[in-house]
Design a protein around this motif. Structure first.
Motif, PDB file in Angstrom:
ATOM      1  N   CYS A 232      54.465 -15.104   2.790  1.00  0.00           N
ATOM      2  CA  CYS A 232      53.520 -14.377   2.173  1.00  0.00           C
ATOM      3  C   CYS A 232      53.956 -12.654   2.729  1.00  0.00           C
ATOM      4  O   CYS A 232      54.461 -12.726   3.868  1.00  0.00           O
ATOM      5  CB  CYS A 232      51.899 -14.392   2.408  1.00  0.00           C
ATOM      6  SG  CYS A 232      51.105 -13.265   1.524  1.00  0.00           S
ATOM      7  N   HIS A 234      51.632 -10.267   2.701  1.00  0.00           N
ATOM      8  CA  HIS A 234      50.741  -9.763   3.453  1.00  0.00           C
ATOM      9  C   HIS A 234      50.395 -10.403   5.067  1.00  0.00           C
ATOM     10  O   HIS A 234      50.806 -11.160   5.086  1.00  0.00           O
ATOM     11  CB  HIS A 234      49.529  -9.926   2.438  1.00  0.00           C
ATOM     12  CG  HIS A 234      49.727  -9.156   1.181  1.00  0.00           C
ATOM     13  ND1 HIS A 234      49.462  -7.851   0.744  1.00  0.00           N
ATOM     14  CD2 HIS A 234      50.191  -9.656  -0.100  1.00  0.00           C
ATOM     15  CE1 HIS A 234      49.807  -7.708  -0.263  1.00  0.00           C
ATOM     16  NE2 HIS A 234      50.150  -8.447  -0.857  1.00  0.00           N
ATOM     17  N   ASP A 235      49.274  -9.719   5.642  1.00  0.00           N
ATOM     18  CA  ASP A 235      49.288  -9.753   6.776  1.00  0.00           C
ATOM     19  C   ASP A 235      47.550  -9.821   7.014  1.00  0.00           C
ATOM     20  O   ASP A 235      47.102  -9.280   8.187  1.00  0.00           O
ATOM     21  CB  ASP A 235      49.782  -8.647   7.513  1.00  0.00           C
ATOM     22  CG  ASP A 235      50.615  -9.398   8.694  1.00  0.00           C
ATOM     23  OD1 ASP A 235      50.389 -10.854   9.155  1.00  0.00           O
ATOM     24  OD2 ASP A 235      51.518  -8.731   9.391  1.00  0.00           O
ATOM     25  N   CYS A 236      46.942 -10.869   6.524  1.00  0.00           N
ATOM     26  CA  CYS A 236      45.606 -10.830   6.631  1.00  0.00           C
ATOM     27  C   CYS A 236      45.315 -11.750   7.852  1.00  0.00           C
ATOM     28  O   CYS A 236      46.046 -12.626   8.205  1.00  0.00           O
ATOM     29  CB  CYS A 236      44.856 -11.505   5.537  1.00  0.00           C
ATOM     30  SG  CYS A 236      44.950 -11.016   3.861  1.00  0.00           S
ATOM     31  N   CYS A 239      44.485 -15.354   8.346  1.00  0.00           N
ATOM     32  CA  CYS A 239      45.139 -16.123   7.504  1.00  0.00           C
ATOM     33  C   CYS A 239      46.402 -16.847   8.441  1.00  0.00           C
ATOM     34  O   CYS A 239      47.206 -16.226   8.915  1.00  0.00           O
ATOM     35  CB  CYS A 239      45.501 -15.661   6.347  1.00  0.00           C
ATOM     36  SG  CYS A 239      46.598 -16.780   5.430  1.00  0.00           S
ATOM     37  N   GLY A 241      48.647 -18.605   6.926  1.00  0.00           N
ATOM     38  CA  GLY A 241      49.848 -18.367   6.085  1.00  0.00           C
ATOM     39  C   GLY A 241      50.214 -16.932   6.015  1.00  0.00           C
ATOM     40  O   GLY A 241      50.996 -16.520   4.746  1.00  0.00           O
ATOM     41  N   SER A 242      49.968 -15.997   6.781  1.00  0.00           N
ATOM     42  CA  SER A 242      50.287 -14.592   6.630  1.00  0.00           C
ATOM     43  C   SER A 242      51.631 -14.414   7.201  1.00  0.00           C
ATOM     44  O   SER A 242      52.409 -15.292   7.374  1.00  0.00           O
ATOM     45  CB  SER A 242      49.471 -13.882   7.774  1.00  0.00           C
ATOM     46  OG  SER A 242      49.615 -14.172   8.981  1.00  0.00           O
ATOM     47  N   PHE A 313      47.190 -10.718  -5.002  1.00  0.00           N
ATOM     48  CA  PHE A 313      46.644 -10.220  -3.701  1.00  0.00           C
ATOM     49  C   PHE A 313      46.201  -9.091  -3.438  1.00  0.00           C
ATOM     50  O   PHE A 313      45.624  -8.554  -2.554  1.00  0.00           O
ATOM     51  CB  PHE A 313      47.717 -10.761  -2.596  1.00  0.00           C
ATOM     52  CG  PHE A 313      48.236 -12.059  -2.552  1.00  0.00           C
ATOM     53  CD1 PHE A 313      47.186 -12.949  -2.833  1.00  0.00           C
ATOM     54  CD2 PHE A 313      49.317 -12.315  -1.984  1.00  0.00           C
ATOM     55  CE1 PHE A 313      47.672 -14.364  -2.752  1.00  0.00           C
ATOM     56  CE2 PHE A 313      49.971 -13.735  -1.781  1.00  0.00           C
ATOM     57  CZ  PHE A 313      48.852 -14.687  -2.155  1.00  0.00           C
ATOM     58  N   LYS A 350      43.164  -6.248   4.579  1.00  0.00           N
ATOM     59  CA  LYS A 350      43.387  -5.878   2.981  1.00  0.00           C
ATOM     60  C   LYS A 350      43.030  -4.464   2.888  1.00  0.00           C
ATOM     61  O   LYS A 350      42.149  -4.285   1.982  1.00  0.00           O
ATOM     62  CB  LYS A 350      42.577  -6.868   2.044  1.00  0.00           C
ATOM     63  CG  LYS A 350      43.134  -8.221   2.056  1.00  0.00           C
ATOM     64  CD  LYS A 350      42.601  -9.109   0.974  1.00  0.00           C
ATOM     65  CE  LYS A 350      43.249 -10.352   0.882  1.00  0.00           C
ATOM     66  NZ  LYS A 350      42.568 -11.535   0.135  1.00  0.00           N
TER      67      LYS A 350
HETATM   68  S1  SF4 Z   1      44.962 -14.353   2.787  1.00  0.00           S
HETATM   69 FE1  SF4 Z   1      46.509 -14.516   0.951  1.00  0.00          FE
HETATM   70  S2  SF4 Z   1      47.413 -12.342   0.766  1.00  0.00           S
HETATM   71 FE2  SF4 Z   1      46.466 -12.698   2.823  1.00  0.00          FE
HETATM   72  S3  SF4 Z   1      48.077 -13.283   4.089  1.00  0.00           S
HETATM   73 FE3  SF4 Z   1      46.922 -15.372   3.661  1.00  0.00          FE
HETATM   74  S4  SF4 Z   1      48.007 -15.877   1.666  1.00  0.00           S
HETATM   75 FE4  SF4 Z   1      48.688 -13.855   2.213  1.00  0.00          FE
END
Ligand code: SF4
Ligand code: B12
Length: 605
Positions: A232, A234-236, A239, A241-242, A313, A350
């Motif tokens: 991904c 992005h860097d939430c 998360c 999976g960031s 996103f 975000k």
């Molecule tokens: S919440 Fe979604 S947009 Fe944010 S880092 Fe995780 S996968 Fe990426």
């Protein structure tokens, strides 16, 4: 020698969920699964297809669905009846921590000489702990295990040695553990194929429909997913999976995209056989303008008819929706904005858009022919108070007013539960983000999963609201949003009334659990057991009805014809294969068999 090389098993989140009384709550309200998370990772299909393409026989068995469908399904007897050179168990989502290990233990009990392998994002994060379990022989780390898996099976067939298999954590016969480098991290997602005809071929080969469906109600709602990328941009902060998590824990510095032409080909193939809506996961806008143009034009080129939904996103602009609408007949959008409050969304990671842009994007999409717009909010995120969770419902009211109660807008609120993601920034540094972790190790998570309600199961507490406050505020916001949708005619009155009753009953049940937990230990189990049916009923869909998530679908004659063709062809090939000893591979028709070795060469991590 077994006829099957590899059997991939998907476990229920809690192995003995049928014998336990747990109020899982709204943890799976926003996904097609029940609270035991019976949906298996897409990766099982890509692994299976890739290995079949390379002459390795693979079968997927969704034990969780089999257990859900038949209350008396004997898991141990079933596992004993299976035979393979290697058993794989996914521990991709941490909520499977309990079930996956227990299933691995059963495999070892029934097949003591057969190795067991784990994989998935949570397995990667916890690989060192995972390998210490007696039932686990290998952990294949990373987000792209198809090729390392092939190499591992080659080693098991006597070619090469375990220390040459990239991404492998393994134990030798003395129990000594070796962690091979996490070196297989391909730059793109082009060597694999996400082809549902693997699953269909598998149904025919093993005469097993229930064991291979992606989730319990898939046959009545055959939604299919395609994946644009791994990683991904992005860097939430919560998360796992960031961008941060992929870099720190999964060896990935750069997002691996699937070539837009291949993605279109995947979707064309699905559309041929399956009438369900298509869900394009992971925002393809991350890949830039050229990719976006090629992908959308490509979909237009294949005469896309199935409803198609995109996850974004960040809020797209009007011109983009115009472009989508000019090319697609039936498209929908999904965005998780988490909070109406810009400061809270910024604390979440975000901060790259504000709530006015959210309102603009919703209006622009609806103006431009969007079939449906799903907007998700979440409770439990950094700095968010219980009051703020409730205020989100007020914002939802404002938004419905702003779009004239357009029924195509669907808003949802759910808790960040059961777990804060392992490997997220917050998990790695909880103090910095105002959290306390109630569990860190895999074993601690396994223990939490069998606690009596989702409030106890949660692996974190936020400084901004206690778990009690969070549960209360989530139910309050759920009630309010449900009422708003009911009054605005977004959902019918009967659905709204059912959801209201369910949320109220869920609150009462949560309070009863608290009372039981404060009472004598000796009677706890009996008291909880008496509430089992109620807990199950109230956890199936709490804050909304599952069907509210469903996008429309339409079965056409062409789907029936192409499935019938596949059925006849595969049956004939299987019968011929049994006679000649050469059963055909269940690999994608989109790839020649066998393909050349992938171009990606291992790089040192
Ligand atoms: S919440 Fe979604 S947009 Fe944010 S880092 Fe995780 S996968 Fe990426
Ligand atoms: C797409 C997605 C989904 C889709 C999943 C579709 C599907 N069937 O796979 C949907 C929307 C349904 C979903 C749901 C959930 N998700 Co989700 N999801 C994602 C997302 C955005 C991308 C996942 C991805 O790219 N996968 C591709 C790769 C990594 O996985 P894969 O191809 O499936 O599998 C490969 C490897 O993982 C590995 N592997 C997998 N299984 C196995 C098994 C073996 C034996 C081996 C060797 C290897 C192996 O090899 C595969 C092939 O190379 C990530 C965020 C992110 N950016 O990563 C979150 C993410 C994975 N999800 C997450 C969570 C928490 C969930 C939910 C539990 C949320 C909830 N409470 O409802 C549910 C669980 C659903 C269920 N089981 O019923 C967390 C997981 C954190 C963690 N470690 O536990 C993530 C990281 C971030 C997040 N919070 O959303 N999700």
């Amino acid at each position: 020698m077994p006829q099957i090389d590899l059997i991939l098993l998907h476990a229920p989140a809690v192995y003995d969920f049928r014998e336990r009384s747990i109020m899982f709550g709204p943890v799976s309200d926003m996904v097609p699964s029940t609270p035991i998370f019976e949906m298996y990772p897409l990766g099982l299909t890509t692994i299976a297809e890739y290995l079949e393409r390379h002459g390795i026989r693979v079968r997927i068995v969704n034990l969780a669905v089999l257990m859900l469908n038949k209350p008396d399904f004997d898991v141990e007897a079933y596992i004993r009846s299976l035979d393979a050179r290697l058993f794989g168990v996914d521990l991709h989502w941490l909520p499977h921590a309990h079930g996956s290990i227990e299933i691995a233990r059963l495999v070892k009990k029934c097949h003591p000489d057969t190795p067991v392998i784990f994989g998935g994002l949570s397995s990667t994060f916890f690989h060192e702990e995972l390998i210490t379990y007696d039932a686990v022989d290998f952990v294949l780390r990373g987000d792209s295990t198809e090729e390392p898996f092939r190499r591992l099976i080659e080693v098991m067939r006597g070619r090469g040695s375990y220390d040459e298999v990239p991404n492998l954590t393994w134990k030798d016969s003395s129990g000594a553990v070796t962690v091979n480098p996490l070196s297989w991290v391909p730059d793109d997602m082009n060597a694999i194929s996400l082809d549902y005809s693997f699953n269909m071929k598998s149904v025919i080969r093993y005469r097993d429909m229930a064991g291979v469906v992606p989730f319990k109600d898939w046959l009545s709602y055959p939604v299919c997913a395609s994946l644009t990328c791994r990683g991904c941009t992005h860097d939430c902060v919560t998360c796992g999976g960031s961008k941060y998590s992929f870099r720190e824990h999964f060896g990935r510095d750069k997002v691996a995209f699937r070539d837009p032409d291949l993605l279109v080909r995947d979707i064309a193939h699905i559309q041929k056989h399956i009438p369900g809506p298509m869900f394009v996961l992971n925002d393809f806008l991350q890949a830039g303008r050229d990719y976006t143009r090629d992908f959308v034009k490509g979909l237009s080129g294949i005469g896309m008819k199935n409803p198609i939904g995109f996850e974004f996103f960040k809020p797209p602009h009007e011109e983009f929706y115009e472009f989508l609408n000019a090319n697609l007949p039936d498209w929908s959008v999904e965005i998780s904005v988490e909070s109406h409050d810009d400061d809270i969304r910024r604390a979440f990671g975000k901060g790259h858009y504000n709530i006015d842009q959210v309102e603009e994007t919703v209006k622009a999409a609806l103006r431009n022919g969007c079939s449906r717009f799903d907007l998700y909010f979440m409770s439990g995120i950094p700095t968010q108070t219980a009051d703020s969770v409730r205020e989100t419902a007020e914002y939802v009211k404002h938004l419905y007013d702003a779009v004239g109660n357009d029924p195509r807008l669907l808003c949802f609120m759910s808790p960040m539960a059961p777990f804060l993601d392992p490997g997220s920034r917050v998990f790695d540094d909880p103090d910095k983000y105002g959290y306390k972790l109630r569990a860190r190790t895999l074993e601690e998570h396994r223990e939490r999963l069998v606690m009596p309600s989702w409030k106890y199961i949660m692996n974190y507490e936020s400084d901004a609201m206690t778990p009690d406050e969070m549960a209360d505020a989530t139910y309050d916001a759920g009630l309010a949003i449900n009422r708003i949708k009911g009054e605005a005619g977004i959902i019918d009155a009967a659905t709204a009334a059912r959801t209201e009753t369910r949320i109220n009953e869920a609150r009462v049940a949560m309070n009863r659990i608290d009372d039981i937990m404060q009472g004598p230990v000796a009677t706890r189990d009996t008291q909880l057991w008496a509430l089992k049916e109620e807990f199950e009923r109230l956890s199936q869909s709490t804050v909304c009805e599952k069907t509210e998530l469903n996008w429309p679908r339409s079965v056409e004659l062409k789907h029936v014809v192409s499935c019938a063709k596949l059925f006849i062809r595969e049956n004939a090939l299987n019968i011929a294969g049994k006679l000649t000893g050469q059963v055909p591979p269940a690999s994608s028709d989109q790839h020649p068999v066998p393909v050349a070795q992938p171009v990606c060469e291992p790089t040192e991590s």
